[in-house]
Structures are given as C-alpha cells and as structure tokens.
Design an enzyme around this catalytic site. Structure first.
Site, PDB file in Angstrom:
ATOM      1  CG  ASP A  33      36.889  18.813  42.207  1.00 43.44           C
ATOM      2  OD1 ASP A  33      36.497  18.240  41.163  1.00 43.44           O
ATOM      3  OD2 ASP A  33      36.497  18.504  43.346  1.00 43.44           O
ATOM      4  N   GLY A  38      32.688  16.315  41.366  1.00 44.56           N
ATOM      5  CA  GLY A  38      32.440  17.451  42.246  1.00 44.56           C
ATOM      6  C   GLY A  38      31.657  18.537  41.532  1.00 44.56           C
ATOM      7  CE1 TYR A 144      36.448   4.314  45.921  1.00 43.52           C
ATOM      8  CE2 TYR A 144      35.493   2.813  47.536  1.00 43.52           C
ATOM      9  CZ  TYR A 144      35.971   4.059  47.202  1.00 43.52           C
ATOM     10  OH  TYR A 144      35.975   5.068  48.138  1.00 43.52           O
TER      11      TYR A 144
END
Length: 316
Positions: A33, A38, A144
């Site tokens: 990540d 996140g 997206y």
C-alpha cells in the site's frame, strides 16, 4: 513458504480481506500500500501479524519482489471514486490501469498462483435491465468505470495468453467499518453516518430515488476468499453484491432510525457519471463460489454505526 499479498491492504476493503485471511490461519500476509487512500490505522489490531510494505503499484520494480511466489494476490489497490476520476483522471488512470497491469505482470513473472481482482459494477453503466448479469455488454459512463473494466480485460488476457489464474469480482457499493467519511469523494453511506452522528444535514445528489445494491464489507471479504479457493473459475467475472436494491432516501431513513434522529436531507444536482439504478444478479457467484451474504442492510448499518460512534468517542 507460500504467502498471500493484498494490494491496497491498508484500505477499507483490503484491510477486511487481511483480517479474514488471518482469521483463517494464513501464516504470512504481505500488505502492499502507498497509503494514498489507505491508512495504517485500518490494520492497527493486526499490525503485528502482517508484513506491511509501503510501495506503489505504479512502480513495477517496487512491487515485483513482494508479489513473487504468492499463493494468491488480492488486488484491491485503486483510486475508487467516479467523481475523483472525472475531476482528476490522470492519477486514477495510472493506478487503476497501469498499476493493475504491473500487478498482473508481477504475478505472472513471479509465478503467483492466482489474482483476485477488485472490479466494479460501474462497468454496467445505465443499462435499464435489472438485476445486472455478468453477460451484459458493459457501458461505462466515467473514467473510473472504464479503468476498472480495462482491468477485467487485462485479467482475461493474462489468463488466456499467459496462463495466470485470475478471478474478477464486480463490487456493488460496499460499505462498513473503516470506510473513510472525511473526503468529498467518500461513499454515500459513510457520509450519511457522519452526518447522523454530527446531527447535520447530508446532501443527496439527485432526487434520492436512485438505488444501489449496498453490500456489507465482511460479505465482500468472504467472497474474495471463496474466489481464491474455488476451482474451474480462472478468467471469469462475478458480481459481488447482495442481490437487493435500496434507494438513497431509504438508506438515509434507516440511518435516522438507527441513530434516533429526524434530519431532512439537502438535495443537490445529479453527479456526472452516476448510474441511476444498480442491482446484482448473484446466481453465478452463488453457484460457482458459494457466495452467501450474511448481513442484511439494516444489520450491516447498525454494526457500521456502532463502529463510527466508537471512533467519534475516541477522537474526543
């Protein structure tokens, strides 16, 4: 020793998959990540049991050694927002398309066993037929949606051409604890819960009668593990929803009931790229993966609200 890799594992859904893997006794879980969307706090209670690698899927050299030899790669890393992909399309493209290619390439060249890919129901677009079936022609309405669809196509190519096992799960409006309500691009339910706890009016874009197949995050995490284990599913795509449909007005009414408030929402203009209605046909996922959602919408929202309430108390 075989291991599992979760890209985007410090995110809302990724961290739920990490916890399920550990609950099932996984001995090594590598979280990849870059912490762009996140948060390390999402792994707080399991941080001692995971190998967190701060790395960016846009950088092949960074991620290839981490993915090499993995039994399963759960590819969750993404910028998961229709409005954000419209407002700022370049990072979304780089992460959602280029990054996905890098993950698949690393999995193939590193001889990983399988990639479970987080696809999106936004690929269906505004097809009038409900529920949405995997065999429908995609009609993406936003960068997206197109980016996540391209990821599906790449999965199919890597399976057909290179023999890499891939399974794609099209998520339908996932919600639950750890979903970040702090961004204007956050999921609508996290914004509803934040508004209820703060006794403020939420904004509903459109008339509120648009409907979604809201799916609790623990059901999605379980489905990912089932997709990792199932046989004869390489190269396939599955809907990852509950099979139900709830309007935004109904969702806000449920939140008010759970929190014991009566707050009329504000209404704004429709958002570009949004679809009107979304509902999953889960026949294939039930048949091939044993998909068995356990949480009703109200139960999932009650658990989520309890989590948000605790976080608000800690922050005071």
């Amino acid at each position: 020793m075989s291991h599992y890799v979760v890209t985007g594992g410090a995110g809302f859904i990724g961290s739920a998959i990490v916890r399920r893997l550990l609950q099932e006794g996984a001995r090594r879980v590598v979280v990849v990540d870059n912490l762009l969307t996140g948060h390390e706090a999402n792994l707080e209670e399991v941080r001692h049991a995971v190998d967190l690698q701060i790395a960016d899927i846009r950088n092949y050299a960074e991620i290839a050694p981490l993915i090499r030899g993995a039994a399963v790669v759960f590819h969750e890393a993404a910028i998961p927002s229709v409005p954000r992909s419209i407002d700022d399309p370049v990072p979304s493209h780089e992460i959602n398309i280029d990054g996905t290619f890098n993950v698949l390439r690393a999995a193939h060249e590193g001889k990983a066993g399988r990639v479970v890919y987080a696809a999106s129901s936004s690929a269906y677009g505004d097809t009038l037929v409900l529920p949405k079936v995997e065999s429908m022609n995609p009609q993406p309405k936003s960068p997206y949606a197109l980016q996540k669809l391209v990821g599906e196509y790449y999965c199919n190519i890597f399976t057909g051409v290179y023999g890499l096992e891939t399974v794609a799960i099209r998520y339908f409006n996932v919600y639950g604890p750890r979903q970040d309500p702090s961004s204007p691009y956050s999921g609508v339910l996290s914004l509803f819960l934040k508004a209820a706890l703060e006794h403020t009016q939420p904004t509903i874009f459109g008339d509120g009668e648009q409907s979604r197949d809201f799916t609790y995050v623990e059901d999605v995490a379980e489905l990912n593990l089932r997709a990792a284990r199932a046989g004869n599913v390489a190269g396939k795509i599955y809907n990852g929803g509950n099979g139900g449909r709830i309007t935004l007005n109904q969702a806000w009414a449920t939140v008010q009931k759970l929190e014991g408030v009566d707050i009329p929402p504000l209404y704004g203009g429709p958002r570009a790229g949004d679809v009107r209605d979304s509902q999953a046909d889960t026949t294939a996922a039930v048949r091939d993966l044993g998909h068995a959602p356990r949480y009703s919408f109200e139960e999932g929202m009650r658990l989520t609200l309890e989590w948000y309430r605790k976080q608000a108390a800690v922050a005071k």
